[in-house]
Design a protein around this motif. Structure first.
Motif, PDB file in Angstrom:
ATOM      1  N   ALA A   1       0.841  -1.203   0.000  1.00 22.75           N
ATOM      2  CA  ALA A   1       0.000   0.000   0.000  1.00 22.75           C
ATOM      3  C   ALA A   1       0.874   1.250   0.000  1.00 22.75           C
ATOM      4  CB  ALA A   1      -0.928  -0.007   1.215  1.00 22.75           C
ATOM      5  N   PHE A   2       1.544   1.488  -1.108  1.00 21.13           N
ATOM      6  CA  PHE A   2       2.452   2.629  -1.215  1.00 21.13           C
ATOM      7  C   PHE A   2       1.880   3.622  -2.222  1.00 21.13           C
ATOM      8  CE2 PHE A   2       5.453  -1.077  -0.538  1.00 21.13           C
ATOM      9  CZ  PHE A   2       5.501  -0.907   0.836  1.00 21.13           C
ATOM     10  N   ARG A   3       1.422   4.750  -1.721  1.00 19.49           N
ATOM     11  CA  ARG A   3       0.836   5.780  -2.588  1.00 19.49           C
ATOM     12  C   ARG A   3       1.760   6.984  -2.747  1.00 19.49           C
ATOM     13  NH1 ARG A   3      -1.091   2.101  -3.964  1.00 19.49           N
ATOM     14  NH2 ARG A   3      -3.201   1.289  -3.714  1.00 19.49           N
ATOM     15  N   LYS A   4       2.618   7.203  -1.757  1.00 19.14           N
ATOM     16  CA  LYS A   4       3.594   8.299  -1.828  1.00 19.14           C
ATOM     17  C   LYS A   4       4.978   7.734  -1.508  1.00 19.14           C
ATOM     18  CE  LYS A   4       0.434  12.068  -0.617  1.00 19.14           C
ATOM     19  NZ  LYS A   4       0.201  13.240   0.274  1.00 19.14           N
ATOM     20  N   ILE A   5       5.883   7.828  -2.473  1.00 14.56           N
ATOM     21  CA  ILE A   5       7.226   7.294  -2.312  1.00 14.56           C
ATOM     22  C   ILE A   5       8.214   8.450  -2.226  1.00 14.56           C
ATOM     23  CG2 ILE A   5       9.050   5.921  -3.380  1.00 14.56           C
ATOM     24  CD1 ILE A   5       6.889   4.206  -4.656  1.00 14.56           C
ATOM     25  N   LEU A   6       8.921   8.521  -1.117  1.00 12.06           N
ATOM     26  CA  LEU A   6       9.898   9.591  -0.868  1.00 12.06           C
ATOM     27  C   LEU A   6      11.287   9.126  -1.270  1.00 12.06           C
ATOM     28  CD1 LEU A   6      10.926  12.247   0.381  1.00 12.06           C
ATOM     29  CD2 LEU A   6      10.903  11.096   2.613  1.00 12.06           C
ATOM     30  N   VAL A   7      11.965   9.921  -2.106  1.00 12.87           N
ATOM     31  CA  VAL A   7      13.341   9.609  -2.487  1.00 12.87           C
ATOM     32  C   VAL A   7      14.224  10.826  -2.164  1.00 12.87           C
ATOM     33  CG1 VAL A   7      12.829  10.188  -4.897  1.00 12.87           C
ATOM     34  CG2 VAL A   7      14.905   8.920  -4.346  1.00 12.87           C
ATOM     35  N   PRO A   8      15.042  10.741  -1.112  1.00 16.31           N
ATOM     36  CA  PRO A   8      15.972  11.828  -0.793  1.00 16.31           C
ATOM     37  C   PRO A   8      17.171  11.769  -1.736  1.00 16.31           C
ATOM     38  CG  PRO A   8      15.495  10.408   1.124  1.00 16.31           C
ATOM     39  CD  PRO A   8      15.073   9.677  -0.109  1.00 16.31           C
ATOM     40  N   VAL A   9      17.672  12.928  -2.160  1.00 16.62           N
ATOM     41  CA  VAL A   9      18.803  12.974  -3.087  1.00 16.62           C
ATOM     42  C   VAL A   9      19.876  13.929  -2.553  1.00 16.62           C
ATOM     43  CG1 VAL A   9      17.386  12.424  -5.090  1.00 16.62           C
ATOM     44  CG2 VAL A   9      17.762  14.814  -4.488  1.00 16.62           C
ATOM     45  N   ASP A  10      21.141  13.587  -2.853  1.00 16.22           N
ATOM     46  CA  ASP A  10      22.258  14.470  -2.509  1.00 16.22           C
ATOM     47  C   ASP A  10      23.062  14.835  -3.755  1.00 16.22           C
ATOM     48  OD1 ASP A  10      23.583  12.156  -3.126  1.00 16.22           O
ATOM     49  OD2 ASP A  10      24.472  11.850  -1.152  1.00 16.22           O
TER      50      ASP A  10
ATOM     51  N   HIS B   1       4.524  14.384   5.748  1.00 13.39           N
ATOM     52  CA  HIS B   1       3.965  14.413   4.397  1.00 13.39           C
ATOM     53  C   HIS B   1       3.361  13.064   3.992  1.00 13.39           C
ATOM     54  CE1 HIS B   1       6.335  18.081   4.299  1.00 13.39           C
ATOM     55  NE2 HIS B   1       5.712  18.434   3.199  1.00 13.39           N
ATOM     56  N   ALA B   2       3.078  12.231   4.972  1.00 11.62           N
ATOM     57  CA  ALA B   2       2.353  10.970   4.737  1.00 11.62           C
ATOM     58  C   ALA B   2       3.041  10.076   3.715  1.00 11.62           C
ATOM     59  CB  ALA B   2       0.912  11.253   4.320  1.00 11.62           C
ATOM     60  N   SER B   3       4.375  10.044   3.742  1.00 10.97           N
ATOM     61  CA  SER B   3       5.103   9.142   2.842  1.00 10.97           C
ATOM     62  C   SER B   3       4.858   7.702   3.266  1.00 10.97           C
ATOM     63  CB  SER B   3       6.601   9.447   2.886  1.00 10.97           C
ATOM     64  OG  SER B   3       6.854  10.809   2.591  1.00 10.97           O
ATOM     65  N   ASP B   4       4.728   6.813   2.300  1.00  9.66           N
ATOM     66  CA  ASP B   4       4.476   5.399   2.594  1.00  9.66           C
ATOM     67  C   ASP B   4       5.737   4.551   2.476  1.00  9.66           C
ATOM     68  OD1 ASP B   4       1.553   5.624   2.863  1.00  9.66           O
ATOM     69  OD2 ASP B   4       1.612   6.091   0.727  1.00  9.66           O
ATOM     70  N   LEU B   5       6.746   5.061   1.762  1.00 14.85           N
ATOM     71  CA  LEU B   5       7.978   4.315   1.523  1.00 14.85           C
ATOM     72  C   LEU B   5       9.099   5.306   1.257  1.00 14.85           C
ATOM     73  CD1 LEU B   5       9.404   1.539   0.928  1.00 14.85           C
ATOM     74  CD2 LEU B   5       8.734   1.879  -1.475  1.00 14.85           C
ATOM     75  N   ILE B   6      10.283   5.023   1.811  1.00 13.38           N
ATOM     76  CA  ILE B   6      11.474   5.821   1.529  1.00 13.38           C
ATOM     77  C   ILE B   6      12.420   4.973   0.699  1.00 13.38           C
ATOM     78  CG2 ILE B   6      13.475   7.022   2.501  1.00 13.38           C
ATOM     79  CD1 ILE B   6      11.829   7.507   5.031  1.00 13.38           C
TER      80      ILE B   6
ATOM     81  N   VAL C   1       8.468   4.639   8.649  1.00  9.16           N
ATOM     82  CA  VAL C   1       8.060   4.274   7.288  1.00  9.16           C
ATOM     83  C   VAL C   1       9.020   3.210   6.754  1.00  9.16           C
ATOM     84  CG1 VAL C   1       7.807   5.183   4.942  1.00  9.16           C
ATOM     85  CG2 VAL C   1       7.131   6.577   6.905  1.00  9.16           C
ATOM     86  N   PRO C   2       8.534   2.212   6.022  1.00  8.87           N
ATOM     87  CA  PRO C   2       9.433   1.229   5.400  1.00  8.87           C
ATOM     88  C   PRO C   2      10.503   1.916   4.550  1.00  8.87           C
ATOM     89  CG  PRO C   2       7.165   0.497   5.225  1.00  8.87           C
ATOM     90  CD  PRO C   2       7.116   1.895   5.764  1.00  8.87           C
ATOM     91  N   VAL C   3      11.706   1.330   4.539  1.00  6.42           N
ATOM     92  CA  VAL C   3      12.842   1.923   3.831  1.00  6.42           C
ATOM     93  C   VAL C   3      13.409   0.905   2.837  1.00  6.42           C
ATOM     94  CG1 VAL C   3      15.106   3.018   4.042  1.00  6.42           C
ATOM     95  CG2 VAL C   3      13.388   3.337   5.857  1.00  6.42           C
ATOM     96  N   PHE C   4      13.578   1.335   1.603  1.00  6.35           N
ATOM     97  CA  PHE C   4      14.149   0.514   0.536  1.00  6.35           C
ATOM     98  C   PHE C   4      15.508   1.108   0.205  1.00  6.35           C
ATOM     99  CE2 PHE C   4      14.768  -1.286  -3.608  1.00  6.35           C
ATOM    100  CZ  PHE C   4      13.962  -2.416  -3.686  1.00  6.35           C
ATOM    101  N   THR C   5      16.600   0.424   0.593  1.00  6.78           N
ATOM    102  CA  THR C   5      17.944   0.944   0.343  1.00  6.78           C
ATOM    103  C   THR C   5      18.563   0.237  -0.848  1.00  6.78           C
ATOM    104  OG1 THR C   5      18.926  -0.623   1.924  1.00  6.78           O
ATOM    105  CG2 THR C   5      18.342   1.550   2.757  1.00  6.78           C
ATOM    106  N   VAL C   6      19.209   1.023  -1.700  1.00 10.39           N
ATOM    107  CA  VAL C   6      19.829   0.482  -2.908  1.00 10.39           C
ATOM    108  C   VAL C   6      21.323   0.764  -2.887  1.00 10.39           C
ATOM    109  CG1 VAL C   6      17.699   0.745  -4.200  1.00 10.39           C
ATOM    110  CG2 VAL C   6      19.398   2.564  -4.277  1.00 10.39           C
TER     111      VAL C   6
END
Length: 319
Positions: free
Chosen positions: A155-164, A258-263, A291-296
């Protein structure tokens, strides 16, 4: 496009692990992937302390069945009884290396695991197994923190991706775009400008880096727009946000507000030697995010397929 053939789910039979199993099953079913369920343990380790009370783990020996009644119930609820599931038990003097070695030996492409399981107060003293896996595994790692209300599978509607603005964060953008297509989600792209004002500058009455360098926000937005175009993959709806603060702290705060569902975040970005001294931003987010975190990773196994994908297989976890 993201393709997954083998998923590893390490379990300590805690409530936290059971919540993560829901996500592991959903991903395995969606991708028709083989699911490896691994119970790794340290013989004679005392999981209790004066400050914590944890349920006893079932007696599991090598060759035993690892799937517990709650896990079988998840399979039934998701109508996933036909999944290809491999069960294993392993023991050693430390759990983290067992999981990492198993993933490498079985060519696992994604590790799905819970955070804040049985370590109790030991997490504060020794660091969690999940953070160790995030640091050293050569494949993406999907971590799910235990919550009062479990996260609904997929149930991921908003996916947050931080960038540097490193090449590694550009790769995270590509993953986030593919995941957004997979789940029908929108992207939230966030850049945190680190607070670095010298105390003497506060005498001027200005307390924000944006006041001294107002062009930073405009430049950052342009750079994010460039990353969205050049990272390849599908076009998705994306919001761009620029904040001033501390990366790990403010990424976690942003996700909550901001109601993120996944980082989705890359490891080994611009931290350099600081990673060895203080731990990476990704590991801190895994530690504190609800929030669940997906690391790559910039090295090892990639889930991205297609002619536009560039992955440095020659790099390693210590680069």
């Amino acid at each position: 496009m993201i393709t997954i053939q083998r998923i590893l789910f390490p379990t300590d039979f805690s409530r936290c692990a059971n919540q993560a199993f829901v996500q592991a099953v959903q991903l395995a079913k969606r991708h028709s992937a083989e699911l490896h369920v691994l119970h790794a343990y340290v013989p004679y380790e005392d999981h209790t302390s004066l400050l914590t009370v944890v349920p006893a783990a079932p007696e599991v020996r090598p060759g035993a069945t690892v799937l517990t009644p709650p896990m079988l119930q998840v399979l039934e609820q998701q109508q996933a009884q036909s999944l290809r599931i491999t069960q294993n038990v392993a023991r050693d003097i430390s759990i983290g290396p067992v999981i990492i070695d198993y993933a490498r030996e079985h060519e696992v492409e994604l590790i799905v695991m819970g955070t804040h399981g049985r370590r109790g107060i030991g997490h504060l003293l020794l660091g969690s197994v999940a953070e160790e896996i995030v640091r050293f595994a050569s494949c993406p790692v999907f971590t799910i923190r235990e919550t009062m209300e479990p996260h609904r599978a997929g149930a991921f509607r908003k996916i947050l991706v931080p960038v540097d603005f490193s090449k590694h964060s550009e790769q995270a953008v590509r993953y986030a775009k593919e995941l957004a297509i997979l789940y029908g989600a929108e992207l939230q792209v966030l850049h945190v400008v680190e607070e670095q004002l010298h105390p003497a500058l506060y005498a001027t009455g200005r307390s924000s880096v944006f006041e001294f360098m107002p062009e930073i926000e405009t430049t950052s937005v342009r750079e994010i727009e460039r990353m969205l175009m050049e990272s390849g993959g599908p076009e998705v709806q994306a919001e761009i946000h620029i904040r001033e603060g501390r990366a790990a702290r403010d990424i976690v705060k942003f996700a909550e507000s901001h109601a993120s569902d996944l980082i989705v975040i890359a490891t080994h970005g611009l931290t350099g030697i600081e990673h060895l001294l203080l731990g990476s931003v990704a590991e801190k987010i895994v530690r504190f995010s609800r929030v669940p975190v997906f690391t790559v990773k910039p090295f090892g196994t990639s889930l991205l397929k297609g002619p536009e994908v560039h992955h440095d297989a020659s790099a390693g976890p210590h680069s």
